[in-house]
Design a protein around this motif. Structure first.
Motif, PDB file in Angstrom:
ATOM      1  N   ASN A  66       7.282   1.572  -9.767  1.00 38.24           N
ATOM      2  CA  ASN A  66       7.206   1.249  -8.343  1.00 38.24           C
ATOM      3  C   ASN A  66       7.578   2.428  -7.451  1.00 38.24           C
ATOM      4  O   ASN A  66       8.322   2.308  -6.489  1.00 38.24           O
ATOM      5  N   ALA A 113       7.584   5.249  -4.722  1.00 34.89           N
ATOM      6  CA  ALA A 113       7.059   5.413  -3.367  1.00 34.89           C
ATOM      7  C   ALA A 113       7.620   6.685  -2.772  1.00 34.89           C
ATOM      8  O   ALA A 113       8.756   7.069  -3.050  1.00 34.89           O
ATOM      9  N   ALA A 128       7.225   9.380   0.925  1.00 38.40           N
ATOM     10  CA  ALA A 128       6.594   9.717   2.209  1.00 38.40           C
ATOM     11  C   ALA A 128       7.099  11.081   2.639  1.00 38.40           C
ATOM     12  O   ALA A 128       8.252  11.439   2.399  1.00 38.40           O
ATOM     13  N   HIS A 187       2.918   8.399   4.572  1.00 42.56           N
ATOM     14  CA  HIS A 187       3.135   7.744   3.284  1.00 42.56           C
ATOM     15  C   HIS A 187       2.146   8.252   2.261  1.00 42.56           C
ATOM     16  O   HIS A 187       0.949   8.252   2.494  1.00 42.56           O
ATOM     17  N   ASP A 210       2.727   4.701  -2.779  1.00 48.86           N
ATOM     18  CA  ASP A 210       3.056   3.373  -2.294  1.00 48.86           C
ATOM     19  C   ASP A 210       3.193   2.412  -3.469  1.00 48.86           C
ATOM     20  O   ASP A 210       2.357   1.540  -3.677  1.00 48.86           O
ATOM     21  N   PRO A 256      -1.975   5.923   1.168  1.00 48.35           N
ATOM     22  CA  PRO A 256      -0.892   6.024   0.178  1.00 48.35           C
ATOM     23  C   PRO A 256      -1.321   5.450  -1.169  1.00 48.35           C
ATOM     24  O   PRO A 256      -1.840   4.347  -1.226  1.00 48.35           O
ATOM     25  N   ARG A 302      -1.812   3.923  -4.785  1.00 54.34           N
ATOM     26  CA  ARG A 302      -1.369   2.900  -5.728  1.00 54.34           C
ATOM     27  C   ARG A 302      -2.312   2.973  -6.915  1.00 54.34           C
ATOM     28  O   ARG A 302      -3.360   3.605  -6.846  1.00 54.34           O
ATOM     29  N   LYS A 362      -6.523  -1.248   3.286  1.00 56.55           N
ATOM     30  CA  LYS A 362      -5.368  -1.217   4.189  1.00 56.55           C
ATOM     31  C   LYS A 362      -5.349  -2.469   5.053  1.00 56.55           C
ATOM     32  O   LYS A 362      -4.323  -3.088   5.260  1.00 56.55           O
ATOM     33  N   GLN A 383      -3.796  -5.732   4.013  1.00 56.07           N
ATOM     34  CA  GLN A 383      -2.364  -5.843   3.697  1.00 56.07           C
ATOM     35  C   GLN A 383      -1.533  -6.330   4.876  1.00 56.07           C
ATOM     36  O   GLN A 383      -1.796  -5.931   5.985  1.00 56.07           O
TER      37      GLN A 383
END
Ligand SMILES: Nc1ncnc2c1ncn2[C@@H]1O[C@H](COP(=O)(O)OP(=O)(O)OP(=O)(O)O)[C@@H](O)[C@H]1O
Ligand SMILES: [Mg+2]
Lengths: 255, 271
Positions: free
Chosen positions: A6, A8, A10, A15, A18, A208, A210, A252, A255
């Motif tokens: 997980n 993340a 920035a 960012h 993610d 970002p 994933r 995006k 979300q």
């Protein structure tokens, strides 16, 4: 071996990562593909302990990475800033071997052998400024291979070598992995390559980033530049990865 | 063949020097003033002052041995001391953001003091003139070395440091094989600047001493020996030129500074 949990990150308000999840098993070779600027290098730098991620963690053999882990080698994307210009190719390759407790002679022999493997046997005494970009990149690869790390991270390592050398280096990577049971994470923007060398291909979204898909590559070994690429399974996988990389503009909105 | 080529290149480069000297000679003869001696006169006086010794001593005169060499010795000692201190302190400060944050204003203050002014307080502190002279040289020439070494160590490329970290180089390896070579061009620029500064400070500090080129200059002036005065100045020019050339040769042979071709590594630094 490696578990990214997980993750993340920035840069300021930008960012980049993610929530990336990823594993590399013992002796596994995992390719990572993703659009340019999506955060692949940032991911690699976090694994190497050079970037402290904003959230999530990196575990190596179950231990969270705080600083640069031991027994790790990296081939950086920007090889020109990673080779030391004041050392010859052989000295660059031999330098990290000092801490392995090798004698001077053993270090020199190992450096020569590694340079030989990447096709630079004759360039051991050359300085980086005397070499082309592709040659410098191969020196950086030789340095990582000579180090014989448990985990090898490579950031677009074959980007600036010619097609033929590239194929040779891909096969070299597979051979080294098989003999020394290295775990390898290979970042590439070449979809064919990701499938050809990978046990798995991890596809990232645009920033970002994933993970969109984690595909198993069940192509037979030993892989062969011509035969493997002609297999139906290869063609299908390549098409699928290609679709994943290009397709699906990041959701995006949803979300 | 080769020698002829070299001679031609030499001639191609130095004809202007020859021309200037000839014009000077003609001008001085025409003017006929005793305080503006012709170069031939000056050179004759220089020979008399410094090269009138026996052949067994390479013609070096007593004055050369008793005035010139001790001064140059002080200069080199002071320069080496300052170089050592400057490089060590500069690299240490450059690698520590916290330390340099606090110390830097102090350094710029120290650098801003004109070194010749320190002769007076240093005489009071040290009494002995040799120590005073050394102290003036060290204090005066340490700044270019220190500031350049600091800047060089601070601006080591991230890529190099990342590589050192990833391959687990130990502290001393990182320092000796990564930080120092990366900072070397700046360090050498500083060393070179301070070497020419050391020559100047040597002369100035000798104006209060009892030997050395500076002292000879003072004596010549008191005796209205104008060829002697000019000769001393010319000698300083020659020494400065020779030192710089020597430095360039030495720098080229220091291992680990090759990086941009067979010529000199790129330099350029701060003072
Ligand atoms: N040190 C940094 N400071 C600020 N922004 C950065 C930094 N490094 C990278 N970025 C930004 O983060 C984003 C991701 O960069 P990164 O280098 O990880 O991408 P990448 O996937 O490796 O790209 P490429 O395929 O071009 O190598 C980019 O938009 C980049 O501009
Ligand atoms: Mg990148």
């Amino acid at each position: 071996m490696l578990k990214v949990d997980n993750l993340a990150h920035a840069y300021g308000s930008h960012h980049v990562l993610d929530g990336v999840d990823l594993t590399v098993g013992d002796g596994e070779l995992v390719s990572v593909v993703g659009p340019s600027g999506c955060g692949k290098s940032t991911l690699l730098r976090s694994i190497a302990g050079l970037v402290r991620p904003a959230a999530g963690q990196v575990l190596i053999n179950g231990v969270p990475v705080a600083q640069t882990p031991d027994d790790l080698a990296v081939v950086f994307q920007d090889y020109s800033r990673s080779l030391f210009p004041w050392m010859s190719a052989a000295a660059n390759v031999a330098l990290p071997l000092r801490r392995k407790g090798l004698s001077r002679r053993e270090r020199r022999d190992a450096a020569r052998a590694a340079l030989e493997q990447v096709g630079l046997g004759g360039a051991a005494g050359k300085y980086p400024f005397e070499m082309s970009g592709g040659m410098q990149q191969r020196v950086a690869i030789a340095r990582a291979l000579a180090f014989r790390p448990a985990l090898l991270l490579m950031d677009e390592p074959f980007a600036s070598v010619d097609a033929q050398t590239r194929e040779e280096l891909e096969d070299l990577l597979l051979a080294v992995r098989a003999t020394h049971n290295m775990s390898i994470l290979l970042i590439t923007h070449d979809i064919d390559e990701s499938v050809y060398v990978g046990d798995r291909v991890v596809v990232l979204t645009r920033a970002p980033a994933r993970v969109v898909q984690d595909l198993a590559v069940d192509l037979p070994f030993p892989r062969d530049q011509i035969a493997t690429r002609e297999l139906e399974a290869f063609v299908r996988l390549r098409a699928e990865v290609g679709k994943l990389v290009r397709g699906r503009p990041v959701d995006k909105e949803s979300q | 063949m080769k020698a002829a080529g070299r001679l031609r290149r030499f001639a191609g480069r130095f004809w202007l020097v020859v021309l200037v000297v000839l014009l000077w000679e003609a001008g001085a003869r025409a003017a006929g003033k005793i305080d503006f001696p012709a170069p031939s006169l000056i050179v004759a006086r220089m020979r008399e002052l410094w090269l009138s010794g026996p052949p067994s001593r390479l013609f070096l005169s007593d004055d050369t041995l008793s005035e010139l060499l001790p001064g140059l010795g002080r200069m080199f000692t002071g320069w080496l001391l300052a170089s050592l201190l400057g490089v060590v302190a500069g690299v240490a400060l450059g690698r520590s953001a916290v330390a340099s944050h606090y110390v830097e204003p102090l350094l710029h203050f120290g650098r801003a003091i004109p070194p010749p002014l320190l002769i007076t307080p240093f005489v009071l502190v040290f009494r002995s003139s040799t120590q005073t002279q050394l102290a003036v040289i060290v204090f005066g020439v340490i700044w270019p070395v220190l500031l350049n070494a600091m800047e060089g160590a601070r601006s080591v490329d991230r890529g190099y440091l990342d590589t050192a970290a990833v391959f687990g180089l130990r502290r001393h390896e990182r320092l000796l094989r990564v930080v120092l070579p990366a900072a070397a061009p700046k360090i050498f620029a500083g060393l070179r600047l301070s070497l020419s500064l050391a020559l100047i400070l040597m002369v100035i500090s000798e104006l209060v001493g009892s030997d050395g080129i500076g002292y000879q200059l003072l004596v010549a002036q008191r005796n209205f020996d104008s060829p002697g005065v000019w000769g001393t100045i010319l000698l300083l020019g020659v020494l400065g030129y020779a030192l710089n050339s020597l430095f360039v040769v030495v720098e080229r042979h220091v291992p680990g500074t090759r990086r941009s071709g067979p010529g000199r590594p790129e330099t350029g630094g701060v003072t």
